[in-house]
Motif scaffolding. Structure first.
Motif: not given
Ligand code: SF4
Lengths: 463, 197
Positions: A182, A285, A299-302, A326, A328, A454, A456-457
Motif C-alpha cells: 500500500d 490507506e 485509497k479504499i475509501s476514495e 467507488s 467497494l 474495506d 481496515t474494518e
C-alpha cells in the motif's frame, strides 16, 4: 563531499568515465532467466566472444514455467525450447543454473535475495525491470535490455550515464491494515508513473526503517512503476540479521570485513538529492488501482477520480469502471497472490492471517503462487498450506505465473483479477484481462468475500 | 547495428500516453529465442481482435497513415524492460519514435538497436500530432547530425538532445560491446585493485 547511499555504491563501481559521455560501470552480479537471455547468448556466438566472468552470473527459470506438475516435461513446445536453450547455454559457458525443480529455483528477485546472493553495496543487473527489488539491501540494482545482457556477458560492465538522485521519505507509523504494498502504491499514485524517470530513488524515514526485508523488497520492486531505474534502502541491522547465515552470504572474517564496509554506506547527513518527496504514514490507506497503469491508484475509501483526457477515458473504458464511483463491493472473479512483488513468506503469512478459519468465495478462482521453492517449503513448514487448503485455496508451484501470463496461468478476457503483482497494463494477465493491484491482505479478503471490501474494518491491528 | 544519419518520411500518429512495452509486444510472444520476426506481433492486441481480424480504427491498420516514424504520447515505452519491444518496432519498419518523454530502459534499448528516440517538448508534440492528423501526407525530416526534427518544407522545427557518445554510435553504426571489449585490460585491473566485495 557529502554523499548519498547511491553515490557511494555507484562511484565505487566506476571503471572509467568517458569525457562528455557515459561511464563504464562494473557489475558484481548478473542474474539471468530464460526469456531475455537467449538473444544475448546468440550475440556472443555470432561475434565469437566468450563469457568474461561466468562465476558472477546466476541463472534461474521463472518467467515461462508452469506452476503445476513441474516434474513433468513442459507442455508448451516453445516454452520447453526456451528452457532447454537456457540449460544448454549455461552448460556451455559454465554458468550456475537453478532450473525448474531445483531447491533454489524461483523468481529471480525472490531466490537471489533469500540465498544471500544479493548483498549491500553490490551492483546487480538482470534482464528484467524489477531488478530494482534488490535495492532493498542497499545495492544498486536495475533492469537491463538484452543488448546490455550481452555487454555484461562480454565485459562484466555496462556503459551508463549516472542517474540523478531522488529521495522519498515517509515519516510516522502505518495505520492498521496498511502493508508495504500500500505504501508503494500510494507513493506512485501521488508522484505519477514517470516522476522517477532518470533517477535512482532512496526510500528513507521511519516507515522503511521499521519495515522487514520482505517489505522493503516489495517497495523497491515497484520503483520502476514510477519510472525510476532503481530503488534503495540503506542497510541496517534488519538487513544484516536477514543476511547472516544465508547460503551465499559471507562468513567469518570476510563477514566482519564486509559488515564494516556496509556500515559506511548510508547517506551522509546533509547530502543533497536532486529531488525529494515527503509523505506522512497516516495519510496512507489500503490501496487499489482502478485503471491500466500503476499510477492510477486510490485509497479504499476514495472514489475513482473524475478527469477528461483520452488516455484516462480509454483506461476506464477498458476496466469498465465509471468516473466518480467507488470500488467497494465490486465483484471479483480471480485473485492472484504471487509475483516478485508479493510472493515471499511474509506475504503468505498476511494472507493466511485473514483466511484462517474462513472459506474462499465459490465464484472466485484464487491462485497462490510462492516466489520460490524455499518459500513453498516454508509455507508448508509453518502450516500455512493447511490453512489455505482448508479454506479451499490452491497452492501452486513457484514462478512468475499470472504476473505476466506467459505460461497457461491467464486471466480470461473481461474478468476482474485482484492481483498482488506490479502491473495492471491492458492484457498484462492475459488478453482482455482486467487487473486491480492490491496488497496480499486485501487480495486474501477479496478471495474470501468475492468482492472488494474495506479491509481496515476487518483486521484487528496493524500488521 | 545500422547507421542512422537522416530520415525523411511520413509519420503515424498514436496520441496515447503511457504506452507500455506489454502493449508494444505482449508477453505471450516472448517465447522466441531469436531476434527476428517480432514486427508481426507489434501492438498485437490493439491491431487485431480476438478472432485475429484487424481492428479497423487502430491507426496502424488505417491506410491514411504511412511511414517509418511513429509519433506517440507522453511516457512511451514504460513498464517491462523487454528489448523485444524495440525489436518489434524496428522489425515492423519504424526507424524513429517521437514522444515528449521516453522511459529509461526503452530508450536505451532503442538506441542499442538503431531505433532513434526523439524527445520533443509537449507543445511541439501536440502541434505535430494535430498537423499529421490534419495532413497525413506531410513528411518529417529527422536529422541526427544537426539534432533537429522538422516538418518538411516548413519552418516548424525543434532541436532535440542526445548523449554525445550515443550519437556517435548511431551515426557510425557502432554498439557498446565494441567499446567495452576494447577496455578489457582496464576492467581486469579494476577487478584486481579490489572492489570492496
Ligand atoms: S513476477 Fe512478474 S514482474 Fe516479477 S520478474 Fe516475474 S514477470 Fe517480472
Amino acid at each position: 563531499m557529502k554523499k548519498t547511499l547511491f553515490d557511494k555504491v555507484w562511484d565505487a563501481h566506476v571503471v572509467e568515465s568517458i569525457p562528455d559521455g557515459p561511464q563504464v560501470l562494473y557489475i558484481d552480479k548478473h542474474l539471468i532467466h530464460e526469456v531475455t537471455s537467449p538473444q544475448a547468448f546468440q550475440e556472443l556466438e555470432n561475434r565469437g566472444i566468450p563469457v568474461f566472468r561466468p562465476d558472477q552470473i546466476v541463472a534461474t527459470a521463472d518467467h515461462n514455467t508452469p506452476t503445476q506438475n513441474q516434474h513433468l516435461p513442459v507442455k508448451d513446445a516453445l516454452s520447453r525450447q526456451q528452457l532447454q536453450q537456457l540449460t544448454e547455454n549455461c552448460e556451455k559457458y559454465g554458468i550456475t543454473l537453478y532450473g525448474l525443480g531445483h531447491p533454489y529455483n524461483g523468481i529471480v528477485h525472490v531466490m537471489a535475495p533469500e540465498l544471500g546472493i544479493t548483498q549491500p553495496g553490490m551492483s546487480i543487473v538482470c534482464g528484467d525491470s524489477h531488478t530494482s527489488t534488490h535495492g532493498a539491501f542497499g545495492a544498486i540494482a536495475f533492469g537491463i535490455g538484452t543488448s546490455q545482457v550481452a555487454q555484461v556477458f562480454a565485459s562484466q560492465c555496462l556503459l551508463l550515464s549516472k542517474p540523478k538522485s531522488l529521495r522519498i521519505s515517509v515519516r510516522g507509523k502505518l495505520k492498521k491494515g496498511v502493508l508495504p504494498k500500500d505504501v508503494i502504491l500510494y507513493i506512485i499514485s501521488q508522484v505519477g508513473t514517470n516522476a522517477g524517470t532518470g533517477y535512482f530513488c532512496e526510500y528513507a524515514g521511519e516507515v522503511f526503517e521499521n519495515m522487514s526485508m520482505e517489505g522493503r523488497m516489495t517497495v523497491c520492486n515497484m520503483s520502476i512503476e514510477m519510472g525510476a531505474r532503481g530503488g534503495m534502502i540503506a542497510p541496517d541491522q534488519t538487513t544484516y540479521d536477514y543476511l547472516e547465515g544465508k547460503q551465499f552470504a559471507p562468513t567469518g572474517a570476510d563477514w566482519d570485513k564486509k559488515l564494516e564496509y556496509w556500515k559506511s554506506l548510508p547517506t551522509d547527513q546533509g547530502a543533497k538529492f536532486d529531488k525529494e518527496y515527503e509523505f506522512d504514514a497516516q495519510d496512507i490507506e489500503p490501496m487499489l488501482t482502478y485503471g491500466t497503469n500503476p499510477g492510477m491508484g486510490i485509497k479504499i475509501s476514495e472514489p475513482i477520480p473524475v478527469a477528461s483526457n483520452t488516455s484516462f477515458e480509454k483506461s476506464l473504458q477498458y476496466m469498465n469502471f465509471k468516473q466518480g464511483s467507488s470500488l467497494l463491493d465490486q465483484p471479483i472473479d480471480y485473485v492472484f497472490i504471487g509475483s516478485c512483488t508479493n510472493s515471499r513468506i511474509e506475504d503468505f503469512r498476511a494472507a493466511a492471517s485473514y483466511i484462517k478459519g474462513k472459506q474462499k468465495a465459490p465464484q472466485v478462482t484464487a491462485w497462490l503462487v510462492p516466489g520460490s521453492k524455499q518459500v513453498e517449503a516454508q509455507i508448508e513448514q509453518e502450516g500455512l498450506k493447511q490453512i489455505f487448503e482448508e479454506a479451499g485455496f490452491e497452492l501452486r508451484q513457484p514462478g512468475c505465473s499470472a504476473c505476466l501470463a506467459m505460461n497457461e496461468d491467464k486471466i480470461p478476457a473481461g474478468a476482474y483479477c485482484v492481483s498482488t503483482s506490479n502491473r495492471n497494463f491492458e492484457g498484462r494477465q492475459g488478453p482482455g484481462s482486467r487487473t486491480i493491484l492490491a496488497s496480499p491482505l486485501m487480495a486474501a479478503a477479496v478471495a474470501v468475500e468475492g468482492r472488494i471490501v474495506d479491509i481496515t474494518e476487518r483486521v484487528p491491528q496493524a500488521l | 547495428m545500422e547507421k542512422f544519419e537522416r530520415l525523411t518520411s511520413r509519420a503515424i500518429p498514436l496520441p496515447i500516453e503511457n504506452i507500455d512495452t506489454d502493449q508494444i509486444i505482449p508477453a505471450r510472444f516472448l517465447k522466441a529465442t531469436t531476434r527476428a520476426g517480432f514486427g508481426d506481433n507489434a501492438f498485437r492486441d490493439w491491431r487485431f481482435d480476438k478472432e485475429g481480424k484487424p481492428v479497423k480504427d487502430f491507426v496502424l491498420n488505417d491506410p491514411t497513415y504511412q511511414g517509418e516514424i511513429l509519433v506517440a504520447g507522453n511516457n512511451f515505452g514504460c513498464g517491462s524492460s523487454r528489448e523485444h519491444a524495440a525489436w518489434a518496432l524496428a522489425d515492423y519498419g519504424f526507424k524513429v519514435i517521437v514522444s515528449s518523454f521516453f522511459a529509461d530502459i526503452f530508450k536505451g534499448n532503442a538506441l542499442n538497436n538503431g531505433l532513434l528516440p526523439v524527445q520533443v517538448t509537449p507543445d511541439f508534440l501536440k502541434v505535430l500530432m494535430d498537423t499529421i492528423q490534419r495532413q497525413p501526407d506531410i513528411r518529417l525530416v529527422v536529422d541526427l547530425e544537426q539534432q533537429h526534427i522538422k516538418v518538411e518544407g516548413t519552418s516548424f522545427k525543434e532541436d532535440f538532445d542526445i548523449d554525445v557518445y550515443k550519437k556517435t554510435c548511431m551515426l557510425n553504426g557502432y554498439d557498446d560491446i565494441d567499446y567495452l571489449l576494447s577496455k578489457k585490460e582496464k576492467i581486469a585491473a579494476f577487478e584486481k585493485a579490489g572492489s570492496k566485495l
